[in-house]
Design a protein around this motif. Structure first.
Motif, PDB file in Angstrom:
ATOM      1  N   ASP A  22       0.685  -1.183  -0.170  1.00  0.00           N
ATOM      2  CA  ASP A  22       0.076  -0.013  -0.035  1.00  0.00           C
ATOM      3  C   ASP A  22       0.854   1.169  -0.042  1.00  0.00           C
ATOM      4  OD1 ASP A  22      -2.161  -1.587   0.095  1.00  0.00           O
ATOM      5  OD2 ASP A  22      -2.271  -1.434   2.231  1.00  0.00           O
TER       6      ASP A  22
ATOM      7  N   GLU B 150       1.393  -7.267   5.848  1.00  0.00           N
ATOM      8  CA  GLU B 150       0.796  -7.425   4.204  1.00  0.00           C
ATOM      9  C   GLU B 150      -0.336  -8.157   4.650  1.00  0.00           C
ATOM     10  OE1 GLU B 150       2.282  -7.675  -0.125  1.00  0.00           O
ATOM     11  OE2 GLU B 150       3.645  -8.285   1.535  1.00  0.00           O
TER      12      GLU B 150
ATOM     13  N   GLU C 101      -7.687  -1.340   4.303  1.00  0.00           N
ATOM     14  CA  GLU C 101      -8.845  -1.041   3.377  1.00  0.00           C
ATOM     15  C   GLU C 101     -10.071  -0.623   4.219  1.00  0.00           C
ATOM     16  OE1 GLU C 101      -6.954  -3.506   2.362  1.00  0.00           O
ATOM     17  OE2 GLU C 101      -6.030  -2.971   0.707  1.00  0.00           O
TER      18      GLU C 101
ATOM     19  N   GLY D 273      -5.688  -6.112  -3.511  1.00  0.00           N
ATOM     20  CA  GLY D 273      -6.234  -5.617  -2.115  1.00  0.00           C
ATOM     21  C   GLY D 273      -7.337  -6.164  -1.585  1.00  0.00           C
TER      22      GLY D 273
END
Length: 331
Positions: free
Chosen positions: A50, A139, A151, A188
């Protein structure tokens, strides 16, 4: 070479000469070290991918930079299997190179210590180091990791998953697992969730999860994938299989009816519009056959009422024919 440099008075990051002059690190890898080193504590739990996206390092460039950082000892990763069989990855980022033993020890210490009891970083050079004075960087590898996804907050993610049907949940897991098959299709959580409904249409049309994964990761472009989200979305639309044909209607079960044959009154369950049960229908067919061919009808005076079969009658006729010339010669 003429040289002129003015040190900034604020908003700067101290970069070690070992990083700036490292011969095995590309410019993307060096920029990534300095970018993460200057992050606040509140953003330390975000995934390294990210951070790389925010500074324009994506796709194969990110994978190459990450590989260089791992070889140099700046990034360490550990895969482990949590509850429910989901595989997850712990990721540790440092602005100083660490050996595997140092990284494992630092990981264990950070897993047990409170935020205020963190030990100093290994090889710290007097300023804040990403090695141990910052939290580990996670991650995202699958849903429901030990730390909240970057997110979507954990509560919102739970509500979102609970509100979807099983096909959407399974499709999202397949999309998140593409990164294990090829780093080029690293999605993601928000990207996978945005494509989960399209992927769920494949599962509703009879495609298995393994077949869906194979269809998405096989035959990648020779020059690489520029956008994992766009590539997966394009394949989900273009390669969508035909919908399943509806199953043939099941014939209704008919109620029992009374058989119109001779003998005691009884009932049977017809398949269509027949009025005789199977034994009565077979007996009626034999009677019609013997009425047409009385030669083959059973002898009522015989002790055995079994009908004469055509094979047996044929043998008898042959035997009679063979016996006639012998009797004539004898006379």
């Amino acid at each position: 070479m003429l040289w002129h440099a003015i040190s900034p008075s604020r908003a700067y990051v101290k970069a070690a000469h070992d990083v700036v002059r490292h011969s095995n690190l590309s410019s993307d890898a060096k920029v990534l070290i300095m970018y993460v080193q200057g992050l606040p504590e509140s953003r330390a739990n975000e995934a390294l991918s990210d951070h790389a996206k925010r500074i324009g390092i994506k796709g194969r460039a990110y994978q190459r930079a990450k590989s260089q950082l791992k070889e140099a000892g700046y990034v360490h990763e550990w895969r482990w299997q949590g509850q429910g069989g989901l595989w997850m990855t712990d990721q540790l980022f440092s602005n100083v190179p660490l050996t595997d033993e140092e990284a494992r020890g630092l990981r264990g210490a950070k897993a047990q210590a409170e935020p205020a009891d963190r030990s100093p970083a290994v090889g710290q050079a007097g300023t804040r180091s990403v090695g141990a004075s910052q939290p580990e960087v996670e991650e995202e590898r699958e849903k429901n990791t030990p730390h909240p996804p970057t997110e979507v907050p954990a509560a919102d993610a739970a509500e979102s998953v609970a509100a979807t049907d099983p096909e959407v949940v399974q499709a999202e897991r397949v999309l998140l697992s593409l990164r294990h098959a090829t780093p080029q299709l690293h999605l993601g959580v928000r990207e996978a969730r945005g494509l989960s409904e399209m992927a769920a249409d494949w599962l509703r049309r009879g495609v298995k999860a393994a077949e869906l994964r194979t269809a998405l990761v096989s035959g990648l472009p020779a020059d690489g994938v520029r956008s994992a989200f766009g590539f997966v979305r394009h394949r989900l639309v273009r390669k969508l299989p035909e919908p399943l044909e509806p199953a043939p209607p099941v014939a209704p079960v008919r109620p029992p009816v009374r058989c119109e044959g001779d003998g005691p009154e009884h009932v049977f369950r017809p398949r269509a519009d027949e009025t005789l049960c199977r034994p009565c229908a077979q007996r009626a067919a034999e009677e019609a056959h013997y009425a047409k061919w009385p030669l083959y009808a059973p002898d009522p005076d015989s002790e055995f009422q079994e009908p004469v079969r055509w094979r047996e009658r044929f043998k008898e006729v042959l035997a009679e024919d063979a016996a006639r010339p012998a009797s004539a010669a004898a006379g």
